[in-house]
Design an enzyme around this catalytic site. Structure first.
Site, PDB file in Angstrom:
ATOM      1  N   ASN A  46      45.353  44.819  51.748  1.00  0.00           N
ATOM      2  CA  ASN A  46      44.273  45.758  51.446  1.00  0.00           C
ATOM      3  C   ASN A  46      43.731  46.340  52.747  1.00  0.00           C
ATOM      4  OD1 ASN A  46      41.900  46.986  50.730  1.00  0.00           O
ATOM      5  ND2 ASN A  46      40.970  45.172  49.799  1.00  0.00           N
ATOM      6  N   ASN A  77      31.677  50.537  42.001  1.00  0.00           N
ATOM      7  CA  ASN A  77      31.388  49.126  42.264  1.00  0.00           C
ATOM      8  C   ASN A  77      31.115  48.915  43.736  1.00  0.00           C
ATOM      9  OD1 ASN A  77      33.474  47.184  43.724  1.00  0.00           O
ATOM     10  ND2 ASN A  77      34.678  48.797  42.743  1.00  0.00           N
ATOM     11  N   LEU A 115      33.708  42.451  48.533  1.00  0.00           N
ATOM     12  CA  LEU A 115      34.737  41.446  48.869  1.00  0.00           C
ATOM     13  C   LEU A 115      34.255  40.002  48.707  1.00  0.00           C
ATOM     14  CD1 LEU A 115      36.462  43.028  52.021  1.00  0.00           C
ATOM     15  CD2 LEU A 115      37.096  43.310  49.639  1.00  0.00           C
ATOM     16  N   ILE A 164      46.241  54.223  44.271  1.00  0.00           N
ATOM     17  CA  ILE A 164      45.289  54.235  45.347  1.00  0.00           C
ATOM     18  C   ILE A 164      44.201  53.186  45.102  1.00  0.00           C
ATOM     19  CG2 ILE A 164      45.547  56.691  45.959  1.00  0.00           C
ATOM     20  CD1 ILE A 164      43.068  57.329  44.306  1.00  0.00           C
ATOM     21  N   ASN A 165      43.446  52.920  46.138  1.00  0.00           N
ATOM     22  CA  ASN A 165      42.256  52.092  45.977  1.00  0.00           C
ATOM     23  C   ASN A 165      41.112  53.010  45.497  1.00  0.00           C
ATOM     24  OD1 ASN A 165      40.366  49.952  46.283  1.00  0.00           O
ATOM     25  ND2 ASN A 165      41.616  49.099  47.915  1.00  0.00           N
ATOM     26  N   THR A 166      39.942  52.455  45.325  1.00  0.00           N
ATOM     27  CA  THR A 166      38.794  53.259  44.879  1.00  0.00           C
ATOM     28  C   THR A 166      38.461  54.347  45.906  1.00  0.00           C
ATOM     29  OG1 THR A 166      37.356  51.639  45.928  1.00  0.00           O
ATOM     30  CG2 THR A 166      37.730  51.373  43.575  1.00  0.00           C
ATOM     31  N   GLY A 177      43.166  48.403  36.230  1.00  0.00           N
ATOM     32  CA  GLY A 177      41.960  47.846  36.844  1.00  0.00           C
ATOM     33  C   GLY A 177      40.756  47.908  35.929  1.00  0.00           C
ATOM     34  N   CYS A 193      39.427  48.217  54.207  1.00  0.00           N
ATOM     35  CA  CYS A 193      38.240  47.526  54.718  1.00  0.00           C
ATOM     36  C   CYS A 193      37.830  48.151  56.046  1.00  0.00           C
ATOM     37  CB  CYS A 193      38.547  46.058  55.002  1.00  0.00           C
ATOM     38  SG  CYS A 193      39.476  45.284  53.730  1.00  0.00           S
TER      39      CYS A 193
HETATM   40  C1  LIG Z   1      34.915  45.595  40.362  1.00  0.00           C
HETATM   41  C2  LIG Z   1      36.095  45.991  41.209  1.00  0.00           C
HETATM   42  C3  LIG Z   1      36.503  45.158  42.255  1.00  0.00           C
HETATM   43  C4  LIG Z   1      37.610  45.515  43.047  1.00  0.00           C
HETATM   44  N1  LIG Z   1      38.013  44.696  44.051  1.00  0.00           N
HETATM   45  C5  LIG Z   1      39.119  45.011  44.793  1.00  0.00           C
HETATM   46  C6  LIG Z   1      39.590  44.138  45.806  1.00  0.00           C
HETATM   47  O1  LIG Z   1      39.047  43.048  46.017  1.00  0.00           O
HETATM   48  N2  LIG Z   1      40.686  44.529  46.530  1.00  0.00           N
HETATM   49  C7  LIG Z   1      41.335  45.730  46.289  1.00  0.00           C
HETATM   50  O2  LIG Z   1      42.329  46.039  46.964  1.00  0.00           O
HETATM   51  N3  LIG Z   1      40.919  46.558  45.311  1.00  0.00           N
HETATM   52  C8  LIG Z   1      39.832  46.238  44.566  1.00  0.00           C
HETATM   53  N4  LIG Z   1      39.420  47.077  43.563  1.00  0.00           N
HETATM   54  C9  LIG Z   1      40.149  48.323  43.325  1.00  0.00           C
HETATM   55  C10 LIG Z   1      41.127  48.182  42.144  1.00  0.00           C
HETATM   56  O3  LIG Z   1      42.092  47.193  42.372  1.00  0.00           O
HETATM   57  C11 LIG Z   1      41.834  49.541  41.876  1.00  0.00           C
HETATM   58  O4  LIG Z   1      42.560  49.917  43.008  1.00  0.00           O
HETATM   59  C12 LIG Z   1      40.846  50.652  41.548  1.00  0.00           C
HETATM   60  O5  LIG Z   1      39.791  50.161  40.738  1.00  0.00           O
HETATM   61  C13 LIG Z   1      41.507  51.836  40.837  1.00  0.00           C
HETATM   62  O6  LIG Z   1      42.110  51.442  39.620  1.00  0.00           O
HETATM   63  P1  LIG Z   1      41.371  51.575  38.180  1.00  0.00           P
HETATM   64  O7  LIG Z   1      40.871  52.987  38.070  1.00  0.00           O
HETATM   65  O8  LIG Z   1      42.412  51.209  37.173  1.00  0.00           O
HETATM   66  O9  LIG Z   1      40.241  50.610  38.205  1.00  0.00           O
HETATM   67  C14 LIG Z   1      38.309  46.730  42.771  1.00  0.00           C
HETATM   68  C15 LIG Z   1      37.889  47.548  41.710  1.00  0.00           C
HETATM   69  C16 LIG Z   1      36.803  47.194  40.928  1.00  0.00           C
HETATM   70  C17 LIG Z   1      36.397  48.097  39.788  1.00  0.00           C
END
Ligand SMILES: Cc1cc2nc3c(=O)[nH]c(=O)nc-3n(C[C@H](O)[C@H](O)[C@H](O)COP(=O)(O)O)c2cc1C
Length: 301
Positions: free
Chosen positions: A123, A66, A70, A187-189, A260, A126
């Site tokens: 978060n 994705n 933000l 973790i984050n992405t 997520g 960034c």
């Molecule tokens: C479409 C999308 C938008 C996201 N937006 C944010 C965000 O605004 N802030 C954040 O900390 N993580 C964001 N994430 C990361 C998710 O919160 C999560 O950490 C990540 O997707 C891994 O988990 P999952 O495999 O279950 O999706 C986003 C993920 C996706 C797919």
């Protein structure tokens, strides 16, 4: 069994949260949100942001990339238009805050401190505009500075959401702990690139963040390592699609989990994860989550 989990000043009815950015503000599906431990909002910044041009999502066999960028209404509009509605949810509400300078994190915490929200998820994935765009979360001293500042500006629960992009999260988790964080999310992405049939970047933002099942083994690896290095609770996240995945994260050392990408496929996914966990806990006559949390290491793994 007592299903609650406490992190900092916040007690959650159960260990399952909707992950930031994948469940909006929890208002579209309140019947789901109300039965979760909590909902993490999409990232909130000081100023409103329109986000990246489309396409913003690209599927691949192991998950998605994705590049939302933000997109959010900014903290003022969030406080006046969204918070009065999220305050009516029966679950905990965690606000994911994102800054572009260290100081912005402090300002966001100060502005939101008096609002009826339960906790902050900081978060740090960034780009730091003053440091040439390196992620805040790549430098332990910057994570420490942000956490210290947020801690100073709020008495609410502070959970720092770490990145594992080109950085060892053990060091940044230790930095967050030293600066007074109540917990860390891992973790984050992870960075990713998808190309179209002409070999050009598919996503409007050029690159994106990988999420979904492909993330799970690495996310578990990170949770396992960080659990051995810090005492504060860990919230596990990355590729959780069902209750078996969630239990894996608890076994690796997480006290809570976030769902997520699975919610993008099925808005009830997080609830189904929780239902499956409850059923499994009952079947195995668990008396507390501590029987599961960290057992991967207790068994000499
Ligand atoms: C479409 C999308 C938008 C996201 N937006 C944010 C965000 O605004 N802030 C954040 O900390 N993580 C964001 N994430 C990361 C998710 O919160 C999560 O950490 C990540 O997707 C891994 O988990 P999952 O495999 O279950 O999706 C986003 C993920 C996706 C797919």
């Amino acid at each position: 069994m007592n299903t609650t989990v406490t992190i900092g000043r916040t007690t959650f009815a159960n260990p399952v949260l909707a992950a930031s950015g994948t469940f909006e503000f929890g208002l579209k599906f309140p019947a789901v949100a109300n039965r979760l431990g909590g909902v993490v909002t999409k990232a909130i910044t000081l100023q409103p942001r329109v986000g990246n041009p489309p396409p913003r999502i690209c599927e691949f066999p192991g998950g998605i990339l994705n590049s939302v960028g933000l997109e959010n209404p900014g903290v003022e509009k969030f406080c006046t238009e969204v918070v009065p509605r999220t305050a009516k949810l029966k679950c905990r509400v965690l606000v994911n805050i994102a800054g572009f300078t260290v100081e912005e994190y402090g300002e966001l915490a100060a502005r939101l401190d008096s609002e009826p929200v339960d906790a902050f998820e900081v978060n740090v994935s960034c780009p730091n505009v003053r440091e040439g765009g390196a992620l805040f979360g790549q430098q332990p001293q910057v994570v420490e500075a942000i956490t210290t500042l947020v801690r100073r500006r709020t008495a609410k629960t502070v959970i720092v959401k770490l990145t594992a992009n080109f950085v060892d999260p053990v060091e940044t988790a230790k930095a967050a702990e030293a600066a007074g964080a109540d917990g860390v999310t891992l973790i984050n992405t992870l960075f990713g690139l998808a190309l179209d049939e002409n070999g050009r970047p598919f996503l409007g933002g050029r690159t994106g963040g990988v999420s979904g099942p492909a993330l799970k083994p690495f996310a578990l690896f990170c949770v396992d390592r960080v659990a051995a290095a810090v005492k504060i609770p860990i919230v596990g996240c990355g590729g959780i699609m069902d209750s078996a995945d969630a239990f894996d994260f608890l076994s690796a050392g997480a006290r809570m989990v976030q769902v997520g990408t699975a919610s993008l496929v099925n808005p009830e996914a997080a609830l189904e994860v929780w239902a499956g966990m409850k059923e499994c806990a009952a079947k195995n006559r668990l008396t507390g989550w501590e029987q599961i949390v960290g057992r991967a290491r207790r068994r000499g793994g």
